[in-house]
Design a protein around this motif. Sequence first.
Motif, PDB file in Angstrom:
ATOM      1  N   ALA A  23      22.993 -18.605  38.931  1.00  0.00           N
ATOM      2  CA  ALA A  23      22.653 -17.325  38.297  1.00  0.00           C
ATOM      3  C   ALA A  23      21.417 -17.479  37.408  1.00  0.00           C
ATOM      4  N   GLU A  24      21.334 -18.583  36.674  1.00  0.00           N
ATOM      5  CA  GLU A  24      20.177 -18.839  35.816  1.00  0.00           C
ATOM      6  C   GLU A  24      18.910 -19.032  36.651  1.00  0.00           C
ATOM      7  N   LEU A  25      19.025 -19.781  37.749  1.00  0.00           N
ATOM      8  CA  LEU A  25      17.879 -19.989  38.630  1.00  0.00           C
ATOM      9  C   LEU A  25      17.363 -18.659  39.183  1.00  0.00           C
ATOM     10  N   LEU A  26      18.259 -17.816  39.654  1.00  0.00           N
ATOM     11  CA  LEU A  26      17.849 -16.524  40.204  1.00  0.00           C
ATOM     12  C   LEU A  26      17.161 -15.683  39.135  1.00  0.00           C
ATOM     13  N   HIS A  27      17.750 -15.675  37.947  1.00  0.00           N
ATOM     14  CA  HIS A  27      17.159 -14.907  36.845  1.00  0.00           C
ATOM     15  C   HIS A  27      15.773 -15.435  36.492  1.00  0.00           C
ATOM     16  N   HIS A  28      15.645 -16.755  36.354  1.00  0.00           N
ATOM     17  CA  HIS A  28      14.344 -17.346  36.004  1.00  0.00           C
ATOM     18  C   HIS A  28      13.325 -17.212  37.131  1.00  0.00           C
ATOM     19  N   SER A  29      13.794 -16.962  38.348  1.00  0.00           N
ATOM     20  CA  SER A  29      12.890 -16.749  39.482  1.00  0.00           C
ATOM     21  C   SER A  29      12.423 -15.307  39.579  1.00  0.00           C
ATOM     22  N   GLY A  30      12.908 -14.450  38.671  1.00  0.00           N
ATOM     23  CA  GLY A  30      12.454 -13.066  38.640  1.00  0.00           C
ATOM     24  C   GLY A  30      13.323 -12.099  39.418  1.00  0.00           C
ATOM     25  N   ILE A  31      14.552 -12.507  39.733  1.00  0.00           N
ATOM     26  CA  ILE A  31      15.468 -11.627  40.464  1.00  0.00           C
ATOM     27  C   ILE A  31      16.333 -10.883  39.463  1.00  0.00           C
TER      28      ILE A  31
END
Length: 97
Positions: A23-31
């Motif tokens: 979830a953190e990766l997706l958020h930090h990727s701009g999703i």
Amino acid sequence: MQLKPGVVDEYKARHDAIWPELAELLHHSGIRDYSIFLDEETLSLFAVLKLTDDNSREALPEHPVMKKWWDYMAPLMEVEPGNKPKEWALKPVFHLA
């Protein structure tokens, strides 16, 4: 994307317990505002997400957490080599802004 028969409940359970690091990766990727819908007759999945202008979505396939998630989900879905879910674009036919 496409689910395999008999795995709907497991697919939902795995997403209900999404890994915090994913979830953190997706958020930090701009999703942002990410939803996945299921057609129960065909087992087709339809994902809708919003991207920030400075998103790095294209880099996700190379990230170890993303690859680990794909490996985890591969038994439930139709996948490409490397376990990336098979995806195909849908033709837009209507939009109301």
